[in-house]
Design an enzyme around this catalytic site. Structure first.
Site, PDB file in Angstrom:
ATOM      1  N   HIS A   1     -22.196 -47.143 -17.154  1.00 16.98           N
ATOM      2  CA  HIS A   1     -22.107 -45.724 -17.517  1.00 16.98           C
ATOM      3  C   HIS A   1     -22.216 -45.492 -19.019  1.00 16.98           C
ATOM      4  CE1 HIS A   1     -21.364 -44.297 -13.488  1.00 16.98           C
ATOM      5  NE2 HIS A   1     -20.403 -45.196 -13.326  1.00 16.98           N
TER       6      HIS A   1
ATOM      7  N   ARG B   1       4.887 -28.001  -2.800  1.00  8.10           N
ATOM      8  CA  ARG B   1       4.889 -27.117  -1.614  1.00  8.10           C
ATOM      9  C   ARG B   1       4.324 -27.847  -0.397  1.00  8.10           C
ATOM     10  NH1 ARG B   1       4.130 -20.713  -3.087  1.00  8.10           N
ATOM     11  NH2 ARG B   1       5.353 -20.724  -4.996  1.00  8.10           N
TER      12      ARG B   1
ATOM     13  N   GLU C   1       2.819 -18.643 -11.826  1.00 11.61           N
ATOM     14  CA  GLU C   1       4.032 -18.281 -11.061  1.00 11.61           C
ATOM     15  C   GLU C   1       4.486 -19.477 -10.199  1.00 11.61           C
ATOM     16  OE1 GLU C   1       4.363 -15.526  -7.199  1.00 11.61           O
ATOM     17  OE2 GLU C   1       3.589 -14.439  -8.930  1.00 11.61           O
TER      18      GLU C   1
ATOM     19  N   HIS D   1      -2.550 -15.989 -12.798  1.00 11.13           N
ATOM     20  CA  HIS D   1      -1.172 -15.480 -12.916  1.00 11.13           C
ATOM     21  C   HIS D   1      -0.326 -16.066 -11.784  1.00 11.13           C
ATOM     22  CE1 HIS D   1       1.795 -12.683 -11.243  1.00 11.13           C
ATOM     23  NE2 HIS D   1       2.005 -12.208 -12.451  1.00 11.13           N
ATOM     24  N   ASN D   2      -0.866 -16.058 -10.564  1.00 11.36           N
ATOM     25  CA  ASN D   2      -0.117 -16.596  -9.422  1.00 11.36           C
ATOM     26  C   ASN D   2       0.074 -18.107  -9.539  1.00 11.36           C
ATOM     27  OD1 ASN D   2      -0.390 -13.955  -8.597  1.00 11.36           O
ATOM     28  ND2 ASN D   2      -0.909 -14.458  -6.510  1.00 11.36           N
TER      29      ASN D   2
ATOM     30  N   LYS E   1      -5.593 -12.499 -11.997  1.00 14.10           N
ATOM     31  CA  LYS E   1      -4.442 -12.393 -11.081  1.00 14.10           C
ATOM     32  C   LYS E   1      -4.207 -13.725 -10.362  1.00 14.10           C
ATOM     33  CE  LYS E   1      -1.283 -10.394  -8.405  1.00 14.10           C
ATOM     34  NZ  LYS E   1      -0.981 -11.242  -7.319  1.00 14.10           N
TER      35      LYS E   1
ATOM     36  N   ASN F   1      -5.287  -9.647  -3.176  1.00 16.61           N
ATOM     37  CA  ASN F   1      -5.469 -10.960  -3.833  1.00 16.61           C
ATOM     38  C   ASN F   1      -6.772 -11.576  -3.339  1.00 16.61           C
ATOM     39  OD1 ASN F   1      -3.278 -11.228  -5.519  1.00 16.61           O
ATOM     40  ND2 ASN F   1      -1.947 -12.011  -3.915  1.00 16.61           N
TER      41      ASN F   1
ATOM     42  N   GLY G   1       0.819  -1.214   0.000  1.00 10.44           N
ATOM     43  CA  GLY G   1       0.000   0.000   0.000  1.00 10.44           C
ATOM     44  C   GLY G   1       0.848   1.257   0.000  1.00 10.44           C
TER      45      GLY G   1
ATOM     46  N   VAL H   1      -5.726  -4.112   1.635  1.00  7.55           N
ATOM     47  CA  VAL H   1      -5.764  -4.792   2.939  1.00  7.55           C
ATOM     48  C   VAL H   1      -5.871  -6.294   2.695  1.00  7.55           C
ATOM     49  CG1 VAL H   1      -6.798  -2.816   4.132  1.00  7.55           C
ATOM     50  CG2 VAL H   1      -8.293  -4.542   3.137  1.00  7.55           C
TER      51      VAL H   1
ATOM     52  N   ARG I   1      -5.686   2.016   9.586  1.00  3.55           N
ATOM     53  CA  ARG I   1      -6.273   1.896  10.933  1.00  3.55           C
ATOM     54  C   ARG I   1      -5.255   2.242  12.018  1.00  3.55           C
ATOM     55  NH1 ARG I   1      -9.530  -3.342  12.445  1.00  3.55           N
ATOM     56  NH2 ARG I   1      -7.398  -4.036  12.327  1.00  3.55           N
TER      57      ARG I   1
ATOM     58  N   SER J   1       0.341  -7.020  -9.517  1.00  3.39           N
ATOM     59  CA  SER J   1       1.474  -7.942  -9.447  1.00  3.39           C
ATOM     60  C   SER J   1       2.800  -7.215  -9.598  1.00  3.39           C
ATOM     61  CB  SER J   1       1.376  -9.008 -10.531  1.00  3.39           C
ATOM     62  OG  SER J   1       2.511  -9.854 -10.434  1.00  3.39           O
ATOM     63  N   GLY J   2       3.797  -7.758  -8.907  1.00  2.00           N
ATOM     64  CA  GLY J   2       5.146  -7.197  -9.001  1.00  2.00           C
ATOM     65  C   GLY J   2       5.796  -7.059  -7.658  1.00  2.00           C
ATOM     66  N   GLY J   3       5.048  -7.456  -6.585  1.00  2.00           N
ATOM     67  CA  GLY J   3       5.621  -7.366  -5.253  1.00  2.00           C
ATOM     68  C   GLY J   3       5.838  -5.915  -4.869  1.00  2.00           C
TER      69      GLY J   3
END
Length: 488
Positions: A464, A295, A197, A193-194, A190, A109, A19, A81, A38, A135-137
Site C-alpha cells: 500500500h 444501547r 444526546e 444533535h441526537n 438535528k 426526524n 404535533g 408524522v 388521518r 428538539s425538546g420533546g
C-alpha cells in the site's frame, strides 16, 4: 367542527403528542392554525385541548381538502408524522390540493437525503419544501422547542415570524431558531444533535454507575449530587431531569422507581445514522459510537444475565474490588470526568457537522448551532455558551479541544478523569463513553502515534506504500524479502 372564520395563517398535519403540542404552541402565540389528522379522533382531541387551554385560535378539519383550503395563500403546512413512507403518503394527500408557491415543512426526524429528494420533487410541482428538526420533546413542542429548518430559504421567509415566536426564548441570545442552510441540512443537524444526546446520556449513566456501584451512594445522595451539579458547569436539562429521577419513589411498591426500570435502552435510529455518517465521512466519533454500542449491549438482557452467572461461578462478582473510597473526592472526580468527556462528545458532533457542511457546500455556522441549542432542546446546557464563544473567537476552529478555554478546562480536569476511568476499570465497571472520550483526547493531543507501524504492516502485506517523515514522496519496501534474508 367550527369552521375557521377566515383563512388561517398556517396548517399542521399529524396530531400525535408532538404535533398537538406544536399546534397549540403556534395558536397560543397568536397565529390562527388549521389542524388535520388521518384519524379524526385526534383532530377532535386537539380542538378540545385548544378550548381548555385558553380558547386558542385552532381549527380542526376531518378531510384533507377543506384543511388545505382553509389556510391563507401562499399556504404553509407543517407535517409531524413518522419518518419514511408516512411522510411520502402525507405529501401525496396534501399536494393534491396545494397550488404553486405553497410550502410543506417536515418537522419529523427524517433522513436528510429523503428531504433533499422530496425538495426536488416538490420543486417540479412548483412547491417549496423545508426539513425542520424539532428538539425538546413534547414539553419543548408545547412551550418552546429548538428549531432547525433547512431547505428552501424562500419557504423559511414565509414562516420566519412564526418560528421566532414559537421557538424557545433565551434572554441573552434570542429565539432558538435560525435558518440552518440548504437541502437536508436542518435534518442532518438535528440527527447529529441526537447523536450528541446519545453520548451525553451514556456519560451521565456511567457517572451514576461509578457513584452507585463503587461509591455506594443511595438514591437520596444521588439526587442531591446531581441537583448540586446542576448549579455549576454541568447545568443542563439532562442533569436536571436526572436529579428529578433519583427523587421519585415507586408508586407500585417499595423504594425508588429508577431501580425498578428494566436496564434495556430503546432507540429510534438517529444515533445509528450519526455513527454511520461519521464512518462515511472518516470523522472519529468514538464517544457517540460507544453510547450506541452500550444501547446494543443493554438489549442483550437475557444473555447478560447468563454471562453474569458464568463469571460469578468463576469467582467474578459484579464489582471486582471492594475498595474503600473517599466519597467526597469521588463525587468531585466524577463531576470533572463527566465534564471533560462531554467536551469530547460535542467536539466529535461539531466536527461531523463541519465535514458534512464542507462536502455539501452548506456553509453551516457552528457557533449559531450552539446558540440555538441553548434553549428548548434536550442537550440544552450552560456549556453551549462557552461553545458558542469558542466558535465566535475562531469560526475555523479545528476542534473544540484546542480552543484555549476548553483546552485549559480539560488540562485542569484530566487527573480526575484518569482516576475515574482507572477506578472503573479496576472495579470491573464499564465506562465506554468516558474511556473512549479519554482515548480520543489522548490520541488527538499526541504529535506522533503508532500509526507508523500500521502503515508499515499495510505496505508489508498489501504493497500500500507509505510516506516518510524525512523525505517527500511515496515508498514501497520489499519487507517480506528483507525479513526472509535476515532470518537466513
Amino acid at each position: 367542527m367550527a369552521a375557521a372564520p377566515k383563512p388561517t395563517r398556517i396548517g399542521l398535519a399529524g396530531l400525535a403528542v408532538m404535533g398537538q403540542n406544536l399546534a397549540l404552541n403556534i395558536a397560543e402565540k397568536g397565529f390562527p392554525i388549521s389542524v388535520y389528522n388521518r384519524s379524526t379522533s385526534k383532530v377532535d382531541e386537539t380542538v378540545e385541548r385548544a378550548k381548555k387551554e385558553g380558547d386558542l385560535p385552532l381549527y380542526g378539519f376531518h378531510d384533507a381538502e377543506s384543511f388545505v383550503k382553509s389556510v391563507q395563500k401562499p399556504r404553509v403546512i407543517i407535517m409531524l408524522v413518522k419518518a419514511g413512507s408516512p411522510v411520502d403518503q402525507t405529501i401525496k394527500t396534501l399536494s393534491a390540493y396545494l397550488e404553486k408557491g405553497d410550502c410543506i415543512i417536515d418537522g419529523g426526524n427524517e433522513w436528510y437525503e429523503n428531504t433533499e429528494r422530496r425538495e426536488k420533487a416538490m420543486a417540479e410541482l412548483g412547491l417549496l419544501y423545508l426539513g425542520m428538526g424539532v428538539s425538546g420533546g413534547e414539553e419543548g413542542a408545547r412551550n418552546g422547542p429548538s428549531l432547525m429548518p433547512g431547505g428552501s430559504f424562500e419557504a423559511f421567509k414565509y414562516i420566519e415570524d412564526i418560528l421566532l415566536k414559537v421557538a424557545a426564548q433565551v434572554p441573552d441570545s434570542g429565539p432558538c431558531v435560525t435558518y440552518i442552510g440548504k437541502g437536508g441540512s436542518g435534518n442532518f443537524v438535528k440527527m447529529v444533535h441526537n447523536g450528541i444526546e446519545y453520548g451525553d446520556m451514556q456519560l451521565i449513566a456511567e457517572a451514576y454507575d461509578v457513584l452507585k456501584s463503587v461509591g455506594k451512594l443511595s438514591n437520596e445522595e444521588l439526587h442531591s449530587v446531581f441537583a448540586e451539579w446542576n448549579k455549576g458547569e454541568l447545568l443542563s436539562f439532562l442533569i436536571e431531569i436526572t436529579a428529578d429521577i433519583f427523587g421519585i419513589k415507586d408508586d407500585k411498591g417499595e423504594g425508588h422507581l429508577v431501580d425498578k426500570v428494566l436496564d434495556k435502552t430503546g432507540m429510534k435510529g438517529t444515533g445509528k445514522w450519526t455513527v454511520q455518517q461519521a464512518a462515511d465521512l472518516s470523522v472519529a466519533a468514538p464517544t457517540i459510537a460507544s453510547s450506541l454500542d452500550a444501547r446494543f449491549l443493554s438489549g442483550l438482557k437475557e444473555e447478560r444475565v447468563e454471562a453474569a452467572k458464568v463469571f460469578k461461578a468463576g469467582g467474578f462478582g459484579d464489582i471486582l474490588t471492594d475498595q474503600v473510597v473517599d466519597k467526597k473526592q469521588l463525587i468531585d472526580d466524577v463531576r470533572q470526568a463527566l465534564y471533560a468527556s462531554k467536551i469530547c462528545s460535542y467536539a466529535q458532533g461539531m466536527n461531523l457537522i463541519r465535514a458534512k457542511s464542507i462536502e455539501k457546500g452548506w456553509d453551516l455556522k457552528l457557533g449559531e448551532l450552539a446558540r440555538i441549542w441553548k434553549g428548548g432542546c434536550i442537550i440544552r446546557a450552560v456549556f453551549l455558551d462557552r461553545m458558542k464563544r469558542a466558535y465566535d473567537r475562531n469560526p475555523d476552529l479545528a476542534n473544540l479541544l484546542v480552543d484555549p478555554e476548553f483546552a485549559k478546562e480539560i488540562i485542569e480536569r484530566q487527573s480526575a478523569w484518569r482516576r475515574v476511568v482507572c477506578l472503573a476499570i479496576n472495579s470491573g465497571i464499564s465506562t465506554p463513553g468516558m474511556s473512549s472520550s479519554l482515548a480520543y483526547f489522548d490520541t488527538y493531543r499526541r504529535a506522533r502515534l503508532p500509526a507508523n507501524l500500521v502503515q508499515a504492516q499495510r505496505d508489508y502485506f498489501g504493497a500500500h506504500t507509505y510516506e516518510r517523515v524525512d523525505v517527500e514522496g511515496s515508498f514501497h519496501t520489499e519487507w517480506f524479502k528483507i525479513a526472509r534474508q535476515l532470518k537466513n
